[in-house]
Design an enzyme around this catalytic site. Structure first.
Site, short mmCIF file in Angstrom:
data_model
loop_
_atom_site.label_atom_id
_atom_site.label_comp_id
_atom_site.label_asym_id
_atom_site.label_seq_id
_atom_site.Cartn_x
_atom_site.Cartn_y
_atom_site.Cartn_z
N GLY A 103 25.62 -135.29 38.72
CA GLY A 103 25.05 -135.93 39.90
C GLY A 103 23.88 -135.14 40.44
O GLY A 103 23.67 -133.97 40.08
N GLY A 151 29.07 -135.90 36.94
CA GLY A 151 28.88 -137.32 37.19
C GLY A 151 28.73 -138.13 35.92
O GLY A 151 29.10 -139.32 35.88
N GLU A 174 32.34 -127.69 37.89
CA GLU A 174 32.20 -127.72 39.35
C GLU A 174 32.72 -126.49 40.08
O GLU A 174 32.22 -126.14 41.15
CB GLU A 174 32.89 -128.98 39.91
CG GLU A 174 32.17 -130.28 39.60
CD GLU A 174 32.45 -130.82 38.20
OE1 GLU A 174 31.86 -131.84 37.83
OE2 GLU A 174 33.29 -130.21 37.48
N ASP A 182 35.53 -133.58 40.04
CA ASP A 182 35.77 -134.86 40.70
C ASP A 182 35.54 -136.03 39.75
O ASP A 182 35.87 -135.95 38.58
CB ASP A 182 34.94 -134.97 41.97
CG ASP A 182 33.44 -135.00 41.72
OD1 ASP A 182 32.98 -134.51 40.67
OD2 ASP A 182 32.70 -135.54 42.58
#
Length: 364
Positions: A103, A151, A174, A182
């Site tokens: 992301g 992402g 992450e 996530d």
């Protein structure tokens, strides 16, 4: 020949982007009525043969996912899912280096610092898209040829088919930036064999090529040079069942020898992992451990609700901003974590990160 539009699709081009990405706006149409977006867009949407084809089109930044891209993909995916003339969906990345490297974290960081709603909107809408992919009624094929992280994993791993190549590089890194794995990491990681998912989640270890399939992240392995031919056959499948798609992918698949993952064969894996863990955000490590424990028995939808709560806890904390500074902005590779050790973090402080947000909880 297309001219470059004056409409920017950058993350902060709010007025133009909101209009362009609205599901009420008619799609762009190319010659002979072929559905397609303009070639300068951050994400290209085309109807090719019987397939809806999504191309992530930011090769200069390794196809990093931003909010306008999410707002473009989601309504079109839902539209194709209901369209009788669209039989399957293919997603891929432009440029030859990456499917999607993650992301647009720097933009989210800047938003979080000043209380901009982007820090909520990005995660909320990204997770809703992840859920839509995981529940898509049409065959969904992700061609993860190249770097696939963060992402980018969310755009692929929840789909029925994930095709890796020798150029695939997978990771959920992450914890190195004060975040957690996530985009549904709490769902798919604990479902990998043994404790592999926990290892990948805590260390951010990178899987390459055939190991991505051996690990269970990819469903198939196809040599990169065969991908164009595979895609050509996929788009001409008529009303295929999941079994039809699987048989076609199997016909292209290079045989993967039954052997252990390369990471398990390394004599230095244990010591290297301990060294890696010592560099990660302590609060991220504790959150991630609990996230995967909980996620092992939850549905994808419930995991994403949990992860949205965690994302907002990270936005309220300090390690995410410090991690992005140290690794992505200043690049000094020396984050100053707070708290600085696992021992300083109480169970109560971890539990608070999982607390309900009430009316602000993620809803589908």
């Amino acid at each position: 020949m297309y001219r470059r539009s004056t409409v920017s699709l950058s993350l902060f081009d709010s007025a133009s982007a909101r209009v362009l990405m609205s599901p009420q706006v008619d799609p762009w149409w190319g010659f002979k009525g072929r559905f397609k977006t303009p070639p300068w867009a951050d994400v290209l949407m085309e109807k090719v043969g019987n397939a809806g084809v999504i191309t992530l089109n930011r090769p200069k930044v390794l196809n990093a996912l931003n909010l306008p891209m999410i707002r473009h993909i989601y309504p079109q995916l839902k539209k194709w899912e209901k369209d009788d003339e669209t039989d399957l969906v293919i997603i891929k990345g432009a440029g030859g280096k990456a499917f999607c490297a993650g992301g647009d974290i720097r933009a989210v960081t800047e938003a979080g610092k000043v209380g901009d709603p982007l820090a909520q909107d990005f995660f909320r809408e990204e997770y809703i898209l992840n859920h839509a992919i995981g529940t898509c009624k049409k065959p969904y094929i992700a061609l993860i040829d190249g770097i696939t992280m963060g992402g980018g994993v969310g755009l692929s791993v929840h789909g029925r088919f994930r095709v890796a190549t020798e150029k695939t590089l997978f990771a959920m890194p992450e914890t190195a930036i004060g975040l957690f794995p996530d985009v549904g990491g709490g769902y798919f990681l604990p479902r990998l064999e043994g404790k592999l998912g926990l290892f990948l989640a805590l260390t951010g270890f990178r899987l390459k090529g055939r190991d991505v399939q051996r690990a269970g992240v990819a469903s198939h392995f196809v040599e990169a040079q065969k991908i164009p031919a595979l895609e050509k056959e996929l788009v001409h499948l008529k009303s295929p069942s999941a079994e039809d798609v699987s048989r076609l992918l199997d016909s292209y698949q290079s045989q993967v020898r039954k052997q252990e993952l390369c990471l398990l064969n390394s004599k230095n894996t244990h010591s290297a992992s301990l060294q890696t863990l010592s560099k990660m955000s302590p609060i991220s490590l504790k959150i991630t451990y609990k996230q995967l424990q909980a996620g092992a028995s939850l549905s994808l939808q419930d995991v994403l609700v949990m992860e949205y709560r965690l994302s907002q806890a990270c936005m309220r904390g300090c390690d995410f901003y410090e991690g992005v500074r140290a690794l992505l902005i200043d690049k000094d590779q020396s984050p100053k974590w707070n708290p600085s050790s696992l021992e300083e973090i109480s169970d109560q402080s971890v539990e608070e990160c999982f607390s309900s947000l009430g009316q602000k909880d993620l809803r589908f």
